[in-house]
Design a protein around this motif. Structure first.
Motif, mmCIF file in Angstrom:
data_model
loop_
_atom_site.group_PDB
_atom_site.id
_atom_site.type_symbol
_atom_site.label_atom_id
_atom_site.label_comp_id
_atom_site.label_asym_id
_atom_site.label_seq_id
_atom_site.Cartn_x
_atom_site.Cartn_y
_atom_site.Cartn_z
ATOM 1 N N PRO A 96 -52.872 27.843 36.313
ATOM 2 C CA PRO A 96 -54.261 28.000 35.900
ATOM 3 C C PRO A 96 -54.697 29.447 36.115
ATOM 4 N N ILE A 97 -55.674 29.893 35.368
ATOM 5 C CA ILE A 97 -56.243 31.225 35.580
ATOM 6 C C ILE A 97 -57.421 31.075 36.535
ATOM 7 N N TRP A 98 -57.302 31.694 37.697
ATOM 8 C CA TRP A 98 -58.367 31.668 38.703
ATOM 9 C C TRP A 98 -58.833 33.102 38.959
ATOM 10 N N PHE A 99 -60.129 33.329 38.762
ATOM 11 C CA PHE A 99 -60.700 34.663 38.968
ATOM 12 C C PHE A 99 -59.956 35.719 38.145
ATOM 13 N N GLY A 100 -59.587 35.325 36.923
ATOM 14 C CA GLY A 100 -58.983 36.271 35.995
ATOM 15 C C GLY A 100 -57.500 36.510 36.163
ATOM 16 N N SER A 143 -57.544 27.390 31.662
ATOM 17 C CA SER A 143 -58.778 27.908 32.263
ATOM 18 C C SER A 143 -59.903 26.911 32.027
ATOM 19 N N ALA A 144 -60.846 26.877 32.950
ATOM 20 C CA ALA A 144 -62.020 26.028 32.781
ATOM 21 C C ALA A 144 -62.962 26.640 31.756
ATOM 22 N N SER A 145 -62.999 27.962 31.719
ATOM 23 C CA SER A 145 -63.842 28.662 30.744
ATOM 24 C C SER A 145 -63.145 28.715 29.390
ATOM 25 N N THR A 146 -63.872 29.149 28.387
ATOM 26 C CA THR A 146 -63.305 29.231 27.050
ATOM 27 C C THR A 146 -62.507 30.526 26.879
ATOM 28 N N ARG A 147 -61.601 30.517 25.956
ATOM 29 C CA ARG A 147 -60.823 31.723 25.650
ATOM 30 C C ARG A 147 -61.758 32.837 25.186
ATOM 31 N N CYS A 148 -62.773 32.463 24.418
ATOM 32 C CA CYS A 148 -63.736 33.450 23.915
ATOM 33 C C CYS A 148 -64.431 34.159 25.075
ATOM 34 N N VAL A 179 -48.932 30.532 25.802
ATOM 35 C CA VAL A 179 -49.775 29.476 25.240
ATOM 36 C C VAL A 179 -50.891 29.184 26.242
ATOM 37 N N HIS A 180 -52.127 29.319 25.783
ATOM 38 C CA HIS A 180 -53.257 29.111 26.688
ATOM 39 C C HIS A 180 -54.119 27.939 26.217
ATOM 40 N N PHE A 181 -54.516 27.102 27.174
ATOM 41 C CA PHE A 181 -55.412 25.986 26.897
ATOM 42 C C PHE A 181 -56.716 26.231 27.653
ATOM 43 N N ASP A 182 -57.804 26.327 26.915
ATOM 44 C CA ASP A 182 -59.092 26.595 27.565
ATOM 45 C C ASP A 182 -59.928 25.323 27.691
#
Length: 236
Positions: A96-100, A143-148, A179-182
């Motif tokens: 997961p992406i945490w704090f960038g 990520s919990a946030s969106t890719r945008c 591959v990223h899932f937002d």
């Protein structure tokens, strides 16, 4: 006339080293890892899953592990991971992406395993001194946030440059895909989860096919060298 024995590497299943960095056993990241490994095996290849939290991997780099230290001695856990690495054609990181950025345990794996025996001056000299040289690097992140939103904050570009591109460059790896899932949050709609996992299967099958094609090409070159070698030697 006896035929040359086949290259033993052709009969050994292609191995994927899958490194998972999420602390929750029932997480979506775990589903991604499980789907990836299942798909690899369905393609006749082998997947070695290293669930870093589950195995209690220590991400802390001991000063003595650094190349050039007075007493460079690799710990047992690092040697074990390097064994899996040596047998693998591709390293797939799932996190997961945490704090960038990826979790500390993933960065610790990079520091202790990817960096084991690595000499920094190789970058300046243009010579790669790494067990990762030539292997493929693949990423699945969430990520919990969106890719945008990540792109607006500059986090996505920073991650790709500082992690994906940089790692592939300094270790001499072949960067394959990220591959990223937002919008991955608790209570994720099962339909959305299934659609995402379908993407994982598609990407994994494509990678298995790519690795198999590369092996066949390598074997064809190997046979060509064997067949032309003696003739060239006789002509000389």
């Amino acid at each position: 006339m006896t035929e040359s024995p086949p290259d033993p590497g052709v009969s050994v299943p292609i191995q994927h080293l899958v490194v998972l960095g999420h602390p929750t056993a029932g997480s979506f990241n775990h589903s991604v890892a499980r789907t990836y490994c299942e798909t690899v095996r369905q393609c006749g290849q082998r997947a070695e899953l290293r669930d870093l939290y589950a195995i209690g991997f220590d991400p802390l780099l001991n000063p003595g592990e650094r190349r050039g230290a007075a007493r460079t001695r690799l710990p047992r856990d690092v040697k074990q991971e390097l064994g899996y690495l040596a047998d693998s054609a591709i390293v797939t990181l799932i996190y997961p992406i945490w704090f960038g950025m990826p979790p500390a345990i993933i960065k610790g794996y990079v520091d202790r395993v990817f960096g084991a025996g690595f000499v920094a001056r190789s970058i300046k000299e243009g010579s790669i001194d790494s067990a990762l040289h030539g292997k493929r690097l693949m990423m699945f992140s969430t990520s919990a946030s969106t890719r945008c939103w990540l792109e607006e904050q500059g986090q996505w570009l920073a991650l790709r440059r500082a992690f994906d591109t940089y790692l592939a460059t300094i270790f001499g790896m072949v960067r394959s895909d990220h591959v990223h899932f937002d919008s991955i949050v608790d209570g994720l709609d099962p339909r959305a989860a299934n659609e995402a996992l379908a993407v994982v299967r598609e990407k994994t099958r494509a990678m298995c096919a790519l690795l198999l094609q590369a092996r066949h090409q390598h074997y064809a070159q190997h046979l060509m060298q064997r067949s032309t070698g003696p003739a060239s030697a006789g002509a000389a």
